[in-house]
Design a protein around this motif. Structure first.
Motif, PDB file in Angstrom:
ATOM      1  N   PHE A 207       0.836  -1.203   0.000  1.00 51.01           N
ATOM      2  CA  PHE A 207       0.000   0.000   0.000  1.00 51.01           C
ATOM      3  C   PHE A 207       0.870   1.251   0.000  1.00 51.01           C
ATOM      4  O   PHE A 207       2.057   1.208   0.302  1.00 51.01           O
ATOM      5  CB  PHE A 207      -0.964   0.016   1.199  1.00 51.01           C
ATOM      6  CG  PHE A 207      -0.260   0.079   2.533  1.00 51.01           C
ATOM      7  CD1 PHE A 207       0.106   1.305   3.083  1.00 51.01           C
ATOM      8  CD2 PHE A 207       0.020  -1.070   3.244  1.00 51.01           C
ATOM      9  CE1 PHE A 207       0.748   1.369   4.311  1.00 51.01           C
ATOM     10  CE2 PHE A 207       0.654  -1.016   4.472  1.00 51.01           C
ATOM     11  CZ  PHE A 207       1.033   0.202   5.003  1.00 51.01           C
TER      12      PHE A 207
ATOM     13  N   HIS B 151      -4.715   1.198  -1.583  1.00 45.55           N
ATOM     14  CA  HIS B 151      -4.535  -0.248  -1.727  1.00 45.55           C
ATOM     15  C   HIS B 151      -5.204  -0.679  -3.022  1.00 45.55           C
ATOM     16  O   HIS B 151      -6.314  -0.230  -3.326  1.00 45.55           O
ATOM     17  CB  HIS B 151      -5.170  -0.951  -0.519  1.00 45.55           C
ATOM     18  CG  HIS B 151      -4.879  -2.401  -0.435  1.00 45.55           C
ATOM     19  ND1 HIS B 151      -5.499  -3.340  -1.227  1.00 45.55           N
ATOM     20  CD2 HIS B 151      -4.020  -3.090   0.360  1.00 45.55           C
ATOM     21  CE1 HIS B 151      -5.048  -4.542  -0.913  1.00 45.55           C
ATOM     22  NE2 HIS B 151      -4.152  -4.417   0.043  1.00 45.55           N
ATOM     23  N   ARG B 152      -4.557  -1.557  -3.795  1.00 39.97           N
ATOM     24  CA  ARG B 152      -5.088  -1.981  -5.107  1.00 39.97           C
ATOM     25  C   ARG B 152      -6.368  -2.800  -5.007  1.00 39.97           C
ATOM     26  O   ARG B 152      -7.074  -2.977  -5.991  1.00 39.97           O
ATOM     27  CB  ARG B 152      -4.035  -2.799  -5.852  1.00 39.97           C
ATOM     28  CG  ARG B 152      -2.886  -1.979  -6.398  1.00 39.97           C
ATOM     29  CD  ARG B 152      -1.910  -2.825  -7.206  1.00 39.97           C
ATOM     30  NE  ARG B 152      -1.248  -3.836  -6.423  1.00 39.97           N
ATOM     31  CZ  ARG B 152      -0.189  -3.619  -5.659  1.00 39.97           C
ATOM     32  NH1 ARG B 152       0.325  -2.416  -5.580  1.00 39.97           N
ATOM     33  NH2 ARG B 152       0.361  -4.601  -4.978  1.00 39.97           N
ATOM     34  N   GLY B 153      -6.674  -3.318  -3.841  1.00 38.74           N
ATOM     35  CA  GLY B 153      -7.845  -4.167  -3.671  1.00 38.74           C
ATOM     36  C   GLY B 153      -7.423  -5.598  -3.393  1.00 38.74           C
ATOM     37  O   GLY B 153      -6.242  -5.957  -3.491  1.00 38.74           O
ATOM     38  N   SER B 154      -8.386  -6.427  -3.048  1.00 38.79           N
ATOM     39  CA  SER B 154      -8.074  -7.799  -2.689  1.00 38.79           C
ATOM     40  C   SER B 154      -9.236  -8.726  -3.017  1.00 38.79           C
ATOM     41  O   SER B 154     -10.358  -8.278  -3.251  1.00 38.79           O
ATOM     42  CB  SER B 154      -7.724  -7.892  -1.204  1.00 38.79           C
ATOM     43  OG  SER B 154      -8.749  -7.336  -0.423  1.00 38.79           O
TER      44      SER B 154
ATOM     45  N   SER C 117      -3.993  -9.732  -1.725  1.00 37.74           N
ATOM     46  CA  SER C 117      -4.036  -8.455  -2.436  1.00 37.74           C
ATOM     47  C   SER C 117      -3.746  -8.660  -3.918  1.00 37.74           C
ATOM     48  O   SER C 117      -2.988  -9.564  -4.293  1.00 37.74           O
ATOM     49  CB  SER C 117      -2.984  -7.499  -1.870  1.00 37.74           C
ATOM     50  OG  SER C 117      -3.239  -7.232  -0.521  1.00 37.74           O
TER      51      SER C 117
ATOM     52  N   TYR D 272     -16.038  -2.235   0.911  1.00 35.88           N
ATOM     53  CA  TYR D 272     -14.878  -1.467   1.346  1.00 35.88           C
ATOM     54  C   TYR D 272     -14.509  -1.921   2.751  1.00 35.88           C
ATOM     55  O   TYR D 272     -15.371  -2.065   3.618  1.00 35.88           O
ATOM     56  CB  TYR D 272     -15.172   0.032   1.330  1.00 35.88           C
ATOM     57  CG  TYR D 272     -15.245   0.567  -0.073  1.00 35.88           C
ATOM     58  CD1 TYR D 272     -14.080   0.821  -0.791  1.00 35.88           C
ATOM     59  CD2 TYR D 272     -16.468   0.792  -0.693  1.00 35.88           C
ATOM     60  CE1 TYR D 272     -14.137   1.293  -2.091  1.00 35.88           C
ATOM     61  CE2 TYR D 272     -16.536   1.251  -1.999  1.00 35.88           C
ATOM     62  CZ  TYR D 272     -15.364   1.505  -2.687  1.00 35.88           C
ATOM     63  OH  TYR D 272     -15.430   1.954  -3.982  1.00 35.88           O
TER      64      TYR D 272
ATOM     65  N   GLU E 276      -9.024   0.274  -0.044  1.00 38.96           N
ATOM     66  CA  GLU E 276      -9.147  -1.148  -0.363  1.00 38.96           C
ATOM     67  C   GLU E 276     -10.595  -1.598  -0.480  1.00 38.96           C
ATOM     68  O   GLU E 276     -11.415  -1.383   0.403  1.00 38.96           O
ATOM     69  CB  GLU E 276      -8.458  -2.006   0.694  1.00 38.96           C
ATOM     70  CG  GLU E 276      -8.533  -3.486   0.390  1.00 38.96           C
ATOM     71  CD  GLU E 276      -7.860  -4.345   1.439  1.00 38.96           C
ATOM     72  OE1 GLU E 276      -7.700  -5.547   1.196  1.00 38.96           O
ATOM     73  OE2 GLU E 276      -7.488  -3.823   2.518  1.00 38.96           O
TER      74      GLU E 276
END
Length: 177
Positions: free
Chosen positions: A16, A37-40, A73, A107, A115
């Protein structure tokens, strides 16, 4: 809608980044720290016998081992959360799925974190082999939905994404929380 007057990067990391935004909302101006954060992706892997594969994994921030559904992630090169879900499923549990379906997204903590988590149900599982990263200290466990729900009630599962994934997936197999 508030207006961002300036955005200053203050940290760049592997998982992150952090920035500070100067924000104006009407006459008011204030600062907000934002973790980028790119996401997960999180996966509820359900075997033919209706057991769910979970991992008991050391989580450094919590300072203990937690029982969780597999998750990870998005890597920089990944184009979709589903691609991440497939990768994490094989890396952590050592299975591939014939069918992966997104069942929810949310979220994690929108007060300061960008994220977004995508929850997938994975079925039609075939065993391959794990491919753990150096910091992934985990063991795979399989639990029935009734066992998993009891673990949630008793405090044996304390991870929010795991609770949500199990509670949303259970009814598809005849189990409700």
């Amino acid at each position: 809608m508030p207006e961002i007057l300036a955005s200053t990067p203050i940290y760049q990391g592997r998982i992150f980044d952090v920035r500070v935004d100067d924000v104006r909302n009407g006459e008011d101006e204030y600062k907000r720290e934002v973790v980028i954060h790119r996401g997960s992706a999180v996966i509820v892997p359900v075997f033919e016998d209706k057991t769910v594969a979970m991992v008991r994994q050391y989580r450094h921030a919590a300072g203990e081992y937690l029982l969780e559904i597999p998750a990870g992630s998005l890597d920089k090169g990944e184009t979709s959360p589903e691609e991440c879900a497939k990768r994490e499923l094989e890396e952590e549990v050592g299975v591939v799925a014939d069918h992966i379906e997104e069942i929810a997204s949310f979220y994690v903590s929108p007060g300061f974190l960008t994220e977004k988590m995508f929850v997938y149900l994975a079925t039609g599982l075939t065993e391959t082999s794990q491919d753990l990263e150096i910091d992934e200290i985990l063991e795979v466990e399989r639990h029935s939905f009734p066992e998993a729900f009891e673990l949630i009630r008793s405090g044996g599962i304390r991870d929010a994404k795991t609770m949500l994934g199990l509670i949303l997936s259970g009814p598809r197999f005849g189990y409700t929380f």
